[in-house]
Design an enzyme around this catalytic site. Structure first.
Site, short mmCIF file in Angstrom:
data_model
loop_
_atom_site.label_atom_id
_atom_site.label_comp_id
_atom_site.label_asym_id
_atom_site.label_seq_id
_atom_site.Cartn_x
_atom_site.Cartn_y
_atom_site.Cartn_z
N GLU A 1 -13.68 -2.91 -1.25
CA GLU A 1 -13.85 -3.12 0.20
C GLU A 1 -15.24 -2.65 0.62
O GLU A 1 -15.65 -1.52 0.33
CB GLU A 1 -12.77 -2.34 0.98
CG GLU A 1 -12.94 -2.47 2.49
CD GLU A 1 -11.71 -2.06 3.29
OE1 GLU A 1 -10.66 -1.75 2.70
OE2 GLU A 1 -11.82 -2.06 4.54
N GLU B 1 -5.63 3.99 -2.97
CA GLU B 1 -7.06 4.13 -2.71
C GLU B 1 -7.62 5.35 -3.42
O GLU B 1 -7.02 6.43 -3.34
CB GLU B 1 -7.31 4.30 -1.20
CG GLU B 1 -6.86 3.13 -0.36
CD GLU B 1 -7.15 3.33 1.13
OE1 GLU B 1 -7.83 4.32 1.50
OE2 GLU B 1 -6.69 2.49 1.92
N ASP C 1 0.82 -1.21 0.00
CA ASP C 1 0.00 0.00 0.00
C ASP C 1 0.85 1.26 0.00
O ASP C 1 1.79 1.37 0.81
CB ASP C 1 -0.83 0.06 1.29
CG ASP C 1 -2.16 -0.65 1.18
OD1 ASP C 1 -2.65 -0.83 0.05
OD2 ASP C 1 -2.70 -1.02 2.23
N LYS D 1 -0.69 -0.65 -4.32
CA LYS D 1 -2.14 -0.40 -4.22
C LYS D 1 -2.35 1.04 -3.75
O LYS D 1 -1.67 1.51 -2.85
CB LYS D 1 -2.77 -1.39 -3.23
CG LYS D 1 -4.27 -1.14 -2.99
CD LYS D 1 -4.96 -2.34 -2.39
CE LYS D 1 -4.76 -2.55 -0.91
NZ LYS D 1 -5.28 -1.45 -0.06
O1 KIV Z 1 -4.42 -2.27 4.50
C1 KIV Z 1 -5.06 -3.31 4.32
O2 KIV Z 1 -4.85 -4.32 5.00
C2 KIV Z 1 -6.07 -3.32 3.29
C3 KIV Z 1 -7.07 -4.42 3.31
C4 KIV Z 1 -8.06 -4.19 4.37
C5 KIV Z 1 -7.70 -4.63 2.00
O3 KIV Z 1 -6.10 -2.44 2.47
#
Ligand code: KIV
Length: 263
Positions: A181, A114, A84, A112
């Site tokens: 999500e 958002e 992320d 990833k």
């Molecule tokens: O940070 C995370 O663990 C996530 C999941 C909840 C999909 O983005």
């Protein structure tokens, strides 16, 4: 297990075979999870809550993400690693490319981010430069303050249509995957059918191409109330390895999530 790639996961979608994703934050669990048949590990910014004890993911930094990505990469036995980009680390395409580069150099195979259609320019630029991107739609925890809490998204017709359009827009921009999500199962099914890239769900019903859970949730060790979409796989297992294998099998066979674990 030979190394899992984007190509492997795209082929799974084509063949109608589901795959599983689990969060991982350190080398030991990375070794256990990737040896247990989980195709992808997510170094999620959930580490801000799960490991660091914050009440949201907002305090997590790029340095935190790079540190944990690096640890997960060292323990990995052939799974794909998704990391992320944390809060406010991809506000402009330039900032996004710089920070995505740091996570790729730490060992991520895909990053990833958002958001919705506003991500398109960054996704285009990243994919042109060889960085695969997963776009996270629906409940986006980094915007919890704007959303007014951790709530199911896309419940009314207008917001559902918008999410479907955003999904197609981001696929066209070059996203390699989507993550949904906390969205109604019917909407997640519609989005999954309307894009060619694999769709990972959490609290998004049984019809997405893959499922993800936070490791500590599925081991039943997260304090406090258990969200509806979580199953404690340790409850019927005698080891962590067994619980993770059961999760992978339940996703593959379509028995997790059930209707009761969906919205
Ligand atoms: O940070 C995370 O663990 C996530 C999941 C909840 C999909 O983005």
């Amino acid at each position: 297990m030979s190394n899992i790639t984007l190509h492997t996961l795209a082929a799974r979608k084509q063949a109608g075979e589901k795959f599983s994703v689990l969060t991982a934050y350190d080398a030991t669990f990375s070794h256990i999870i990737s040896s247990a048949g989980i195709e992808m590990m997510l170094v999620g910014d959930s580490l801000g809550m799960v490991l660091q004890g914050h009440t949201s993911t907002l305090p997590v930094t790029v340095a935190d993400m790079a540190y944990h990505t690096n640890a997960v990469a060292r323990g990995n036995q052939g799974a794909m690693i998704m990391s992320d980009l944390p809060f406010m680390s991809y506000s402009t395409p330039e900032q996004c490319m710089l920070n995505a580069g740091l996570l790729m150099q730490a060992g991520a195979h895909i990053i990833k981010i958002e958001g919705a259609a506003w991500l398109a320019e960054s996704i285009e630029k990243l994919s042109e430069r060889g960085v695969p991107v997963c776009a996270h739609l629906g409940l986006t925890p980094q915007t919890v303050n704007l959303l007014g809490g951790y709530r199911v998204q896309g419940k009314d017709n207008a917001s559902a249509m918008r999410m479907l359009e955003d999904a197609k827009r981001l696929e066209n921009a070059g996203a390699s995957m989507l993550l949904l999500e906390c969205v109604p199962a019917l909407l997640a099914e519609e989005i999954t059918r309307n894009v060619e890239i694999p769709v990972i769900g959490i609290g998004a019903g049984p019809h997405t191409d893959a499922q993800v859970l936070v490791l500590h949730d599925m081991l039943g060790i997260t304090p406090g109330r258990k969200p509806r979409f979580v199953k404690n796989f340790m409850a019927d297992s005698d080891s962590i390895e067994d619980a993770i294998r059961r999760y992978a099998e339940a996703v593959k066979s379509g028995t997790f999530p059930s209707q009761e674990q969906s919205f």
